[in-house]
Design a protein around this motif. Structure first.
Motif, mmCIF file in Angstrom:
data_model
loop_
_atom_site.group_PDB
_atom_site.id
_atom_site.type_symbol
_atom_site.label_atom_id
_atom_site.label_comp_id
_atom_site.label_asym_id
_atom_site.label_seq_id
_atom_site.Cartn_x
_atom_site.Cartn_y
_atom_site.Cartn_z
ATOM 1 N N UNK A 160 -15.562 24.804 16.198
ATOM 2 C CA UNK A 160 -16.101 24.046 15.072
ATOM 3 C C UNK A 160 -16.113 24.955 13.844
ATOM 4 N N UNK A 161 -15.951 24.356 12.673
ATOM 5 C CA UNK A 161 -15.929 25.148 11.444
ATOM 6 C C UNK A 161 -16.283 24.264 10.264
ATOM 7 N N UNK A 162 -16.729 24.896 9.194
ATOM 8 C CA UNK A 162 -16.926 24.213 7.914
ATOM 9 C C UNK A 162 -15.653 24.380 7.089
ATOM 10 N N UNK A 163 -15.593 23.695 5.956
ATOM 11 C CA UNK A 163 -14.417 23.829 5.085
ATOM 12 C C UNK A 163 -14.673 24.786 3.927
ATOM 13 N N UNK A 164 -15.692 25.633 4.039
ATOM 14 C CA UNK A 164 -15.954 26.575 2.954
ATOM 15 C C UNK A 164 -15.076 27.822 3.026
ATOM 16 N N UNK A 165 -14.288 27.952 4.102
ATOM 17 C CA UNK A 165 -13.347 29.070 4.235
ATOM 18 C C UNK A 165 -12.445 28.756 5.420
ATOM 19 N N UNK A 166 -11.476 27.882 5.202
ATOM 20 C CA UNK A 166 -10.717 27.312 6.318
ATOM 21 C C UNK A 166 -9.259 27.111 5.946
ATOM 22 N N UNK A 167 -8.364 27.644 6.773
ATOM 23 C CA UNK A 167 -6.923 27.433 6.638
ATOM 24 C C UNK A 167 -6.464 26.435 7.687
ATOM 25 N N UNK A 168 -5.626 25.473 7.278
ATOM 26 C CA UNK A 168 -5.113 24.445 8.180
ATOM 27 C C UNK A 168 -3.588 24.451 8.182
ATOM 28 N N UNK A 169 -3.011 24.363 9.373
ATOM 29 C CA UNK A 169 -1.572 24.171 9.519
ATOM 30 C C UNK A 169 -1.298 22.682 9.318
ATOM 31 N N UNK A 170 -0.694 22.325 8.198
ATOM 32 C CA UNK A 170 -0.559 20.917 7.850
ATOM 33 C C UNK A 170 0.382 20.153 8.774
ATOM 34 N N UNK A 171 1.372 20.808 9.333
ATOM 35 C CA UNK A 171 2.263 20.117 10.265
ATOM 36 C C UNK A 171 1.478 19.625 11.480
ATOM 37 N N UNK A 172 0.571 20.482 11.971
ATOM 38 C CA UNK A 172 -0.210 20.074 13.142
ATOM 39 C C UNK A 172 -1.296 19.073 12.770
#
Length: 314
Positions: A160-172
């Motif tokens: 689980x994580x917040x979006x205050x410091x989060x990298x996302x792989x957009x393809x996935x």
């Protein structure tokens, strides 16, 4: 500027609501991160104020920046709507990185996230948030550890994580058909539901302890009322997310019962600890007891369907 990887594109998304001064402070630092990135990076501001109050500050920063700084206006209320707008705007990007408008990244922040992503192949990379204060927190706030956040070794898996410091792989993210639930837009918790759903669908999330951002805490948040309301909201959101992840009526009922137990224990145990703190004049027991009780109350109320809308607008 560092050597870039042309095939890899990064969008640094910062969501804002009526904080033009914070945006004006953050954007030069984010633009510097984009210029130094070991990938092709740009900064994107999502203005969630119906009055578009950040537009001028962003345009001024963009005019002075060598990095690309874009502005979009998302008038639909709620942070989940703004997060979804970021997903849409980054639809053609390789990576999307979220950071809050009242945060400042440390040196090398973005490249640390990128390196951990490349080293691990994770679907998401999470970094730590360190608080700095506009004024010295009072002894009661300090004793309760209200602003203490987790730190983990780099590479540790999280669910689980917040979006205050989060990298996302957009393809996935696209492959898993994930978006933020806008029913949580004014209550908070849409990021918790999003990342828990990501983990539940097989998306691996890892920690990067070197990718630090600094959270600037204003005086208005250094009060007993604010920190206890935040604890209550945290518990309330956690219960509502758990219920949302239950698949049918039977599972939902079981989830309610599972939440009532720990929630009640926290409410009762925290209240008892608070009482002990009052009798023993221990600020630590008093503050931590109330923090635990507030979270427990939030969990119990959420289990019964109550929604605490922390971000409701007048």
């Amino acid at each position: 500027m560092s050597e870039t990887t042309p095939a890899e594109t990064v969008v640094i998304a910062v969501l804002t609501f009526r904080r033009p001064e914070d945006i004006a402070l953050a954007l030069p630092r984010l633009a510097a991160q984009a210029l130094d990135a070991q990938a092709a990076a740009r900064v994107l501001v999502i203005d969630n104020d119906p009055d578009a109050s950040a537009r001028e500050a962003v345009q001024a920063a963009a005019a002075e920046s060598a990095a690309r700084v874009d502005y979009v206006h998302e008038p639909r209320p709620g942070i989940a709507a703004a997060r979804n707008r970021a997903l849409r705007e980054a639809a053609d990007a390789s990576l999307l990185v979220f950071i809050d408008d009242d945060e400042v990244p440390a040196a090398g922040w973005l490249n640390h996230l990128l390196q951990t992503y490349r080293d691990t192949g994770a679907a998401a990379v999470v970094g730590p948030v360190i608080s700095e204060f506009a004024a010295e927190p009072g002894p009661w706030i300090q004793a309760g550890d209200f602003f203490r956040r987790r730190r983990l070794p780099t590479g540790t898996e999280v669910d689980v994580a917040a979006t205050n410091n989060l990298l996302l792989d957009m393809e996935r993210i696209r492959a898993l058909d994930l978006e933020f639930d806008e029913r949580f837009g004014l209550s908070g918790g849409s990021d918790t539901l999003f990342t828990r759903s990501l983990a539940a669908r097989g998306g691996r999330m890892v920690w990067c302890d070197e990718a630090v951002v600094v959270d600037n805490v204003p005086r208005g948040r250094l009060t007993r009322g604010w920190v206890l309301r935040r604890a209550l909201r945290s518990g309330n959101s956690a219960s509502r997310v758990t219920l949302e992840l239950s698949r049918d009526g039977i599972h939902t009922l079981a989830a309610r019962l599972r939440l009532l137990g720990p929630g009640t224990v926290r409410l009762a145990g925290g209240s008892l600890r608070y009482a002990v703190g009052l009798l023993s004049r221990s600020l630590s027991h008093e503050a931590k007891g109330l923090r635990t009780a507030a979270r427990g109350l939030g969990m119990v109320s959420g289990a019964f369907g109550y929604v605490y809308a922390e971000y409701r607008r007048k």
